[in-house]
Enzyme design. Structure first.
Site, PDB file in Angstrom:
ATOM      1  CG  HIS A 199     -36.739  46.603 -38.350  1.00  0.00           C
ATOM      2  ND1 HIS A 199     -37.738  46.259 -37.469  1.00  0.00           N
ATOM      3  CD2 HIS A 199     -37.183  46.250 -39.586  1.00  0.00           C
ATOM      4  CE1 HIS A 199     -38.733  45.714 -38.140  1.00  0.00           C
ATOM      5  NE2 HIS A 199     -38.431  45.694 -39.424  1.00  0.00           N
ATOM      6  CG  ASN A 244     -36.155  42.147 -41.900  1.00  0.00           C
ATOM      7  OD1 ASN A 244     -35.366  41.292 -41.478  1.00  0.00           O
ATOM      8  ND2 ASN A 244     -36.743  43.036 -41.113  1.00  0.00           N
ATOM      9  CD  GLU A 261     -39.642  48.578 -42.494  1.00  0.00           C
ATOM     10  OE1 GLU A 261     -39.887  47.721 -43.341  1.00  0.00           O
ATOM     11  OE2 GLU A 261     -39.174  48.310 -41.379  1.00  0.00           O
ATOM     12  CE  LYS A 267     -39.935  41.411 -39.899  1.00  0.00           C
ATOM     13  NZ  LYS A 267     -40.968  42.178 -39.243  1.00  0.00           N
ATOM     14  N   GLY A 280     -41.017  42.070 -45.128  1.00  0.00           N
ATOM     15  CA  GLY A 280     -40.826  41.130 -44.029  1.00  0.00           C
ATOM     16  C   GLY A 280     -41.446  39.785 -44.343  1.00  0.00           C
ATOM     17  N   GLY A 281     -42.640  39.541 -43.784  1.00  0.00           N
ATOM     18  CA  GLY A 281     -43.292  38.235 -43.913  1.00  0.00           C
ATOM     19  C   GLY A 281     -43.338  37.690 -45.332  1.00  0.00           C
ATOM     20  CB  SER A 307     -48.626  44.746 -44.162  1.00  0.00           C
ATOM     21  OG  SER A 307     -48.562  44.395 -42.801  1.00  0.00           O
ATOM     22  N   GLY A 343     -46.000  43.781 -40.113  1.00  0.00           N
ATOM     23  CA  GLY A 343     -46.483  42.482 -39.666  1.00  0.00           C
ATOM     24  C   GLY A 343     -47.953  42.469 -39.267  1.00  0.00           C
ATOM     25  CD  GLU A 386     -39.679  43.405 -36.163  1.00  0.00           C
ATOM     26  OE1 GLU A 386     -38.673  42.751 -36.506  1.00  0.00           O
ATOM     27  OE2 GLU A 386     -40.755  43.384 -36.795  1.00  0.00           O
TER      28      GLU A 386
HETATM   29  C1  PEP Z   1     -40.293  44.647 -41.816  1.00  0.00           C
HETATM   30  O1  PEP Z   1     -40.227  44.087 -40.730  1.00  0.00           O
HETATM   31  O2  PEP Z   1     -39.333  45.313 -42.239  1.00  0.00           O
HETATM   32  C2  PEP Z   1     -41.536  44.495 -42.581  1.00  0.00           C
HETATM   33  C3  PEP Z   1     -41.763  45.332 -43.551  1.00  0.00           C
HETATM   34  O3  PEP Z   1     -42.352  43.474 -42.186  1.00  0.00           O
HETATM   35  P1  PEP Z   1     -43.724  43.021 -42.895  1.00  0.00           P
HETATM   36  O4  PEP Z   1     -43.524  43.094 -44.372  1.00  0.00           O
HETATM   37  O5  PEP Z   1     -43.952  41.626 -42.413  1.00  0.00           O
HETATM   38  O6  PEP Z   1     -44.769  43.976 -42.430  1.00  0.00           O
END
Ligand code: PEP
Length: 251
Positions: free
Chosen positions: A96, A9, A168, A11, A235-236, A214, A174, A98
């Site tokens: 999600h 993802n 999640e 973002k 994500g990141g 994460s 994040g 967010e």
């Molecule tokens: C996400 O936003 O779906 C996610 C898992 O982010 P991160 O891996 O950065 O925690």
């Protein structure tokens, strides 16, 4: 046997040029060694065509990060499921945290998005998960149950079969505070129990449930090895090709 999936993802990150570089690097690294998992990249809308062009090589699939709850027409700024499908998009992240938080997406809206995706042959990656206060109050199962039931349990068996769920925990997204492998396993197992109650064991056993929050190349193995964890929503760590591909190889 359930297929492992690792979805990135992105973002709201990267310029067009950076996005192209990232996809090229991912493909180069995947080329070196056949990834066992299905690898999905979910770039921002403007880069979807770039990604679907590269996906023609067959190494990656493409997901969108959002989808309109409407079919077509006068909805300025929206992108419909049929548009995404016509571009070669296979998946869409829905629910999600967010989007729930910053765009007030509620159960009704999420249900409409799931319905649109399925109607047009796009597989939802439906995110569920509790916040930190909810976990601290011992309400994590209740919250996840509510997300799963209200977002998905209106679907009939054939429709539900196409849905991927991503657990999640909001407190892990994040933050660097990954759920422990045991916490992930426990919640995945709980979600599968809910599915068994609603759709039966066969469907529950066939449902792909990803972990997200994460996740990185250092912790992916210990999470992915847990029973019932079928890969990750990243994500990141999906913004660095070597890191992302390394996670894919661990699935
Ligand atoms: C996400 O936003 O779906 C996610 C898992 O982010 P991160 O891996 O950065 O925690």
């Amino acid at each position: 046997m359930r297929r492992k999936i690792v979805a990135g993802n992105w973002k709201m990150n990267l310029t067009f040029q950076e996005a192209e570089e990232l996809i090229e690097e991912i493909l180069e690294l995947l080329d070196e060694e056949n990834a066992p998992a299905e690898v999905v990249v979910c770039p921002p809308y403007p880069y979807l065509e770039l990604a679907t062009d590269y996906s023609e090589e067959g190494m990656i699939k493409v997901g969108a990060q959002n989808i309109s709850p409407f079919d077509s027409g006068a909805y300025t700024g929206e992108v419909s499921a049929s548009m995404l499908k016509s571009m070669g998009v296979s998946y869409c992240i829905i629910g999600h945290s967010e989007r729930r938080k910053y765009f007030n997406e509620d159960d009704k809206m999420l249900t409409a998005k799931v319905n649109q995706a399925l109607k047009h042959g796009i597989r939802p990656i439906f995110c569920v998960g509790e916040s930190l206060p909810e976990r601290e109050a011992g309400r994590h199962f209740e919250v996840v149950r509510s997300h799963v039931r209200h977002g998905l349990f209106h679907l009939d068996t054939d429709e539900f079969h196409k849905v991927i769920i991503a657990y999640e925990p909001v407190w892990a997204i994040g933050t660097g505070a990954t759920a422990t492998p045991e916490q992930a396993e426990e919640m995945h197992s709980y979600i599968r129990t809910l599915i068994t109650e609603r759709y039966g064991e066969e469907i529950a056993e066939a449902t792909i449930i990803l972990y997200g929050g994460s996740c990185n190349s250092s912790n992916a193995s210990e999470i992915f090895i847990k029973k019932g964890v079928d890969g990750g929503l990243i994500g990141g760590a999906s913004l660095k090709a070597d890191e992302f591909v390394s996670i894919c190889r661990k699935a």
